[in-house]
Design a protein around this motif. Sequence first.
Motif, PDB file in Angstrom:
ATOM      1  N   LEU A   7      29.234  49.805  36.038  1.00 11.66           N
ATOM      2  CA  LEU A   7      30.021  51.001  36.352  1.00 11.66           C
ATOM      3  C   LEU A   7      29.871  51.369  37.828  1.00 11.66           C
ATOM      4  O   LEU A   7      30.854  51.731  38.488  1.00 11.66           O
ATOM      5  N   ALA A   8      28.653  51.274  38.347  1.00  6.97           N
ATOM      6  CA  ALA A   8      28.437  51.557  39.770  1.00  6.97           C
ATOM      7  C   ALA A   8      29.211  50.568  40.640  1.00  6.97           C
ATOM      8  O   ALA A   8      29.757  50.941  41.686  1.00  6.97           O
ATOM      9  N   THR A   9      29.270  49.311  40.213  1.00  8.84           N
ATOM     10  CA  THR A   9      30.046  48.321  40.954  1.00  8.84           C
ATOM     11  C   THR A   9      31.523  48.697  40.970  1.00  8.84           C
ATOM     12  O   THR A   9      32.182  48.608  42.014  1.00  8.84           O
ATOM     13  N   ARG A  10      32.067  49.109  39.817  1.00  5.62           N
ATOM     14  CA  ARG A  10      33.487  49.490  39.771  1.00  5.62           C
ATOM     15  C   ARG A  10      33.772  50.685  40.659  1.00  5.62           C
ATOM     16  O   ARG A  10      34.788  50.718  41.370  1.00  5.62           O
ATOM     17  N   ARG A  11      32.898  51.667  40.657  1.00 14.45           N
ATOM     18  CA  ARG A  11      33.129  52.865  41.474  1.00 14.45           C
ATOM     19  C   ARG A  11      33.014  52.548  42.966  1.00 14.45           C
ATOM     20  O   ARG A  11      33.815  53.006  43.780  1.00 14.45           O
ATOM     21  N   THR A  12      32.028  51.742  43.315  1.00 17.46           N
ATOM     22  CA  THR A  12      31.857  51.385  44.726  1.00 17.46           C
ATOM     23  C   THR A  12      33.000  50.518  45.227  1.00 17.46           C
ATOM     24  O   THR A  12      33.526  50.729  46.321  1.00 17.46           O
ATOM     25  N   SER A  13      33.404  49.541  44.421  1.00 18.50           N
ATOM     26  CA  SER A  13      34.503  48.670  44.843  1.00 18.50           C
ATOM     27  C   SER A  13      35.815  49.436  44.911  1.00 18.50           C
ATOM     28  O   SER A  13      36.684  49.133  45.740  1.00 18.50           O
ATOM     29  N   GLY A  14      35.988  50.460  44.066  1.00 20.08           N
ATOM     30  CA  GLY A  14      37.187  51.297  44.156  1.00 20.08           C
ATOM     31  C   GLY A  14      37.238  52.061  45.461  1.00 20.08           C
ATOM     32  O   GLY A  14      38.289  52.130  46.122  1.00 20.08           O
ATOM     33  N   ALA A  15      36.120  52.645  45.868  1.00 20.98           N
ATOM     34  CA  ALA A  15      36.075  53.329  47.161  1.00 20.98           C
ATOM     35  C   ALA A  15      36.265  52.350  48.317  1.00 20.98           C
ATOM     36  O   ALA A  15      36.981  52.637  49.290  1.00 20.98           O
TER      37      ALA A  15
END
Length: 317
Positions: free
Chosen positions: A153-161
């Motif tokens: 989930l942290a990867t998805r949020r970081t990659s989205g930003a």
Amino acid sequence: VAAGCAQLLLVLVSARRVGVPQVVSLRADPAVSRVRRLMAPMLLGVSVFQLNVLADRLIVVGFVRKAGGVTALFYADRLVQFPLALVGIATATALFPALARAAKGGDSSGFRRRLRDGVRGVLLLAAPAAVGLAMLSSGVVRLLFERGRFDALATRRTSGALLFYCVGLPAFCLVHVLARAHYARERTRAPVRAAVWAMALNLALNLLLVRHLAEAGVALATSVTSTLNFLMLWVALGKEERRAVRGGLAALVAVAPASAALAGAVWALGRLLHGPLYVLLAIPVGAAVYFGLLVLMRLPEARRLIRATLGRLRASS
């Protein structure tokens, strides 16, 4: 801290080689005082991106309920700072003395030529960096950070930003070039005015987008704001200088299709490979496709860059 000390040491060694005295003096030199007066507005003008990122984090703290938003923005910012430093800040720093000499010597044609070449050079590298980093955002974040409490989930949020920061990467870089063009002419009002408007717009967009896109929304706001900042700096230039910037932006005719081909190559490779191997191979494959097409389109800057890179590799070996 170690890297900062090493950088200072490199500057001191380089200065010694060209004959700059290594002596500390507290005497008030008129030239230094003049530089100090010009420095304050210059710092504001070239720090818009960093100030907007700080505002982004404060907005996320106040408006994103789910924990981890500031962390996602921080790591996304770290990744986008890499091409920004290597392309935008490095080009602007190297270009500034040449622009200042041309302005001081009254060489208007030389000033415009250097400004045009600086814009072209930034586009040549910033556009594929933005496209490549956007295409590989999830893979890069996963490879570098996903372990321990930094989960999927942290990867998805970081990659989205990171994806939304990549939208503005060329503008982040071009702002540094155009701001220094103004400072070489000792015009300080236009960059400061553009910076103030950009920061006000960033705050407004942050409040609007954070409700719908969380931390990715504030990253998008920074990209939109930096693009506007670039346009304001461009409009504030003189007529002939604006034309020079337009001439530099004409490189998009070659850069845009080559960047699209890079994206296609990275996507196709992703259909065959996964994991760290995909990320590690996608970077050289994408670069080869991009610069290969630019050479086929006979873009002179691409040929010079490739020759210079090969020359350095031979020298180091």
